[in-house]
Scaffold this active site. Structure first.
Site, PDB file in Angstrom:
ATOM      1  N   LYS A   1       0.824  -1.196   0.000  1.00 49.55           N
ATOM      2  CA  LYS A   1       0.000   0.000   0.000  1.00 49.55           C
ATOM      3  C   LYS A   1       0.859   1.247   0.000  1.00 49.55           C
ATOM      4  CE  LYS A   1      -2.893  -2.327   3.293  1.00 49.55           C
ATOM      5  NZ  LYS A   1      -3.945  -2.299   4.237  1.00 49.55           N
TER       6      LYS A   1
HETATM    7  N1  GLU Z   1      -8.545  -5.872   6.691  1.00 48.89           N
HETATM    8  C1  GLU Z   1      -7.885  -6.979   6.083  1.00 48.89           C
HETATM    9  C2  GLU Z   1      -6.905  -6.473   5.056  1.00 48.89           C
HETATM   10  O1  GLU Z   1      -7.030  -5.338   4.606  1.00 48.89           O
HETATM   11  C3  GLU Z   1      -8.919  -7.883   5.452  1.00 48.89           C
HETATM   12  C4  GLU Z   1      -8.639  -9.320   5.520  1.00 48.89           C
HETATM   13  C5  GLU Z   1      -9.766 -10.141   4.955  1.00 48.89           C
HETATM   14  O2  GLU Z   1     -10.195  -9.837   3.828  1.00 48.89           O
HETATM   15  O3  GLU Z   1     -10.236 -11.035   5.634  1.00 48.89           O
HETATM   16  O4  GLU Z   1      -5.987  -7.154   4.695  1.00 48.89           O
END
Ligand code: GLU
Length: 472
Positions: A254
């Protein structure tokens, strides 16, 4: 299959990049394909890192790409709220339930104690896992520690000797031994919930049926399965997508802004181009040719998602960008290039878009063509100089005469110049293009000629004809 409920669950800790957008797209397509629902959940339980601007940017990026959510921020329903920071009461209730059922217990071990235990286990050649120190503390021992001011974390009790298995939608059967997990923390000593706890609980509470996510989450899955089972909640089907690797074979991150959606939008990438590109990243089910955004769901086949890591390939992305540009109509082309040539009035903008729009990869290339049509030539390219020199001044003198008698009609000009100079084919058209545009390639010459300001056209031919005082 009953209608699937899928979700995209980003943490607003950075801009969306191609890797996590692909995850969003595949979940979106899986839901749309089967007439299901696609949810958007914001995983901001780790509040320190999230920010309102990043959240807003994320929503803007997703909307721009056309990944509309059936429920989520701005579209709440009874399964919400869709921001984890608004769901504390639900987490608290689940913690209490696990504690009451004897499936979770307070752990008072300090970071130092845990580290020492870990090192001891490693030194003895054992895999490090929680030693169970606080598992059997009685109520009195717990109360005493609290009186001492020690803040406990909450640990989930993992029964030994179990195998946790599931059938991964992408990777096939998976099995984990519970002894390797050890009792794990589900709430930190400062009260903050662990990410994977909220993530699993929310999937169950939101009745999510399919979770497609990055394979970096695979190690969370056995713990999540145990948690949901202990809570008596339904478990979604998990599919772990291979990572998207960047130029140096490292996962796209990111924080590596180069492939952020935001930057790509700023650069003029078209959403349909990105969608066509992403559809094929690690997914072999798409047809070879262009897929219109409305047809994407039927072009997606979960069983054709592969396990091999996908690589970011700029040439492929550019290919789909070209395809997308070619499909824009005149109005859309004009809107696409407008920000790059803000000084042009509506008539010139429309002319530029019609004549040169489809030849552009990005709007940043538009100002050069605005110069060709209405102003100054961009620097003449070496191949163009060569073509001009090879043709020689007499060629351009003939071209200028032909223009003066015939007007901006390429066929008529070409016929006259051919008669006068004997040049034909590329030897006829290339020097003309080179003198008028400074390039040896570009949009069709006939409309270019008609659109070009007449005095510019004359001046450019005259300059190459060696007429005194004329410059390009
Ligand atoms: N918040 C997690 C991420 O951004 C999501 C993980 C999931 O999709 O279970 O990686």
């Amino acid at each position: 299959m009953t209608s699937p409920v899928t979700r995209f669950a980003p943490s607003p800790t950075g801009r969306l990049h191609l890797g996590n957008v692909r995850t969003a797209l595949f979940n979106y397509l899986l839901a749309r394909r089967e007439g299901g629902r696609f949810l958007l959940r914001i995983e901001d339980s780790d509040r320190a890192r999230g920010g309102e601007e990043l959240l807003e940017a994320l929503l803007v990026d997703l909307r721009w790409l056309g990944l509309d959510w059936d429920a989520g921020p701005g579209a709440e329903d009874e399964r919400g709220p869709y921001r984890q920071s608004d769901r504390d009461a639900l987490y608290a209730e689940a913690y209490a339930r696990l504690e009451r059922g004897g499936r979770a217990y307070p752990c008072f071990c300090s970071a130092l104690e845990l580290e020492v235990s870990r090192k001891t286990q490693l030194a003895a050649g054992q895999p490090p896992r929680y030693a169970g120190t606080c598992r059997d503390l009685d109520a009195e021992a717990r109360a005493a520690r609290i009186r001492d001011g020690r803040q406990p974390s909450l640990r989930f009790l993992v029964e030994s000797g179990q195998t946790v298995s599931f059938n991964d939608l992408v990777r096939g059967p998976q099995a984990f031994v519970s002894d390797d997990l050890g009792d794990f923390v589900i709430r930190r000593a400062d009260g903050a919930p662990m990410f994977f706890f909220c993530n699993a609980l929310d999937d169950a509470l939101m009745r999510v049926t399919h979770v497609l996510r990055g394979e970096d989450h695979l190690s969370n899955t056995p713990r999540q399965l145990l948690l949901l089972e202990a809570l008596g909640m339904s478990v979604p089907a998990y599919g772990h997508l291979p990572l998207l690797l960047g130029r140096e074979g490292r996962p796209l991150s990111k924080r590596e802004d180069s492939a952020s959606l935001h930057q790509m939008r700023q650069a003029g990438f078209l959403p349909a181009a990105l969608l066509n590109y992403l559809l094929r990243l690690g997914h072999a089910g798409a047809p070879d040719g262009w897929v219109e955004p409305v047809d994407l769901p039927s072009a997606f086949h979960l069983d054709k998602v592969g396990r091999a890591p996908a690589h970011f390939d700029e040439a492929q992305l550019l290919h789909w960008q070209r395809e997308a540009v070619n499909r824009l109509n005149a109005v859309a082309l004009a809107a696409w290039i407008a920000p790059a040539v803000a000084e042009l009035g509506p008539d010139r903008l429309a002319t530029l878009a019609a004549v040169a729009g489809r030849n552009l990869n990005f709007p940043t290339e538009a100002p050069d063509w605005a110069g060709v049509l209405f102003g100054e030539l961009p620097p003449v390219q070496p191949e163009a100089t060569l073509a001009i020199q090879e043709a020689g001044p007499a060629f351009f003198a003939a071209a200028l005469e032909a223009y003066d008698s015939e007007g901006p009609d390429l066929a008529k000009i070409a016929a006259l110049v051919r008669t006068r100079t004997g040049c034909k084919g590329a030897r006829l058209y290339m020097p003309l293009r080179a003198a008028l545009t400074g390039l040896t390639h570009g949009p069709e010459l006939a409309p270019l000629l008609r659109a070009m300001e007449p005095h510019l056209l004359r001046r450019r031919l005259a300059a190459q004809a060696g007429h005194a005082g004329e410059t390009v």
